[in-house]
Motif scaffolding. Sequence first.
Motif, PDB file in Angstrom:
ATOM      1  N   LYS A   1       0.198  -1.333  -0.221  1.00  0.00           N
ATOM      2  CA  LYS A   1       0.158   0.156   0.514  1.00  0.00           C
ATOM      3  C   LYS A   1       1.157   1.170  -0.101  1.00  0.00           C
TER       4      LYS A   1
ATOM      5  N   CYS B   1       1.556   5.561   1.398  1.00  0.00           N
ATOM      6  CA  CYS B   1       1.470   5.846   3.110  1.00  0.00           C
ATOM      7  C   CYS B   1       0.271   6.093   3.289  1.00  0.00           C
ATOM      8  N   MET B   2      -0.263   5.856   4.567  1.00  0.00           N
ATOM      9  CA  MET B   2      -1.498   5.800   4.697  1.00  0.00           C
ATOM     10  C   MET B   2      -1.591   7.545   6.316  1.00  0.00           C
TER      11      MET B   2
ATOM     12  N   GLN C   1       2.782   1.124   8.554  1.00  0.00           N
ATOM     13  CA  GLN C   1       2.639   0.389   7.456  1.00  0.00           C
ATOM     14  C   GLN C   1       3.500  -1.019   7.020  1.00  0.00           C
TER      15      GLN C   1
ATOM     16  N   ARG D   1       6.685   6.012   1.261  1.00  0.00           N
ATOM     17  CA  ARG D   1       7.318   4.450   1.904  1.00  0.00           C
ATOM     18  C   ARG D   1       7.929   5.190   2.608  1.00  0.00           C
TER      19      ARG D   1
END
Length: 189
Positions: free
Chosen positions: A45, A47-48, A62, A100
């Motif tokens: 995924k 970056c949250m 993550q 990320r």
Amino acid sequence: MQVVAINGSPRKSGNTSTLIHAVLEGARAAGAETVEAHLHTLDMKGCMGCLACRTKHGVCAQQDALSSFLEQIKTCDALVVGCPIYMYRISGQMKLFVDRVYSLYTPKPGGGYNTAVPPGKRFAMVISQGAPDPQQYQRSVRWLAGMTGSGHGMTEVGRIIHVDSAARPAAKDTALLAEAGEIGRRLVA
Ligand SMILES: Cc1cc2nc3c(=O)[nH]c(=O)nc-3n(C[C@H](O)[C@H](O)[C@H](O)COP(=O)(O)O)c2cc1C
């Protein structure tokens, strides 16, 4: 001696992959062990935005298939980043990776960033593009090298800008493949 490659092309046998593989072959011939993250096929995924890395430095909260590669960037001896130019910039897969990589930047007292990546690593980059002018996307290319390599204190030992890819596929360019192999050896020497 370990070399980590980050491949931002979705095409496993395309130009970027061919050139990255030639770099890795050169590195292996010089005695290195190599690993490759093919971002498009990793279950990863973006970056949250949790900012956990602002307090737990050097670690991305993550946890997914990219996590082990982010760890290996800290422990490897050399890094290769390869990407096609998409819409004047890097591929979407590579942008997820770059975001990320924020987790590897640590706050610098007084402002700015330090890095969680130990010093002394070597770096190489592979770019493939349709346009014939190797300078055309230099801002994007310089930015990618900065975010992933020099921004972490790595020393760049070589950069391939593969141009005019429709007319001149990398797999048929023996001179370029030889140059890629030589860059791989320089990553190790
Ligand atoms: C969605 C998409 C956008 C692209 N945008 C550009 C571009 O802006 N400039 C360019 O020179 N080439 C562009 N290309 C061409 C690729 O950079 C070129 O074909 C490259 O060799 C692809 O690398 P690959 O073989 O590793 O997939 C684009 C290709 C695709 C699929």
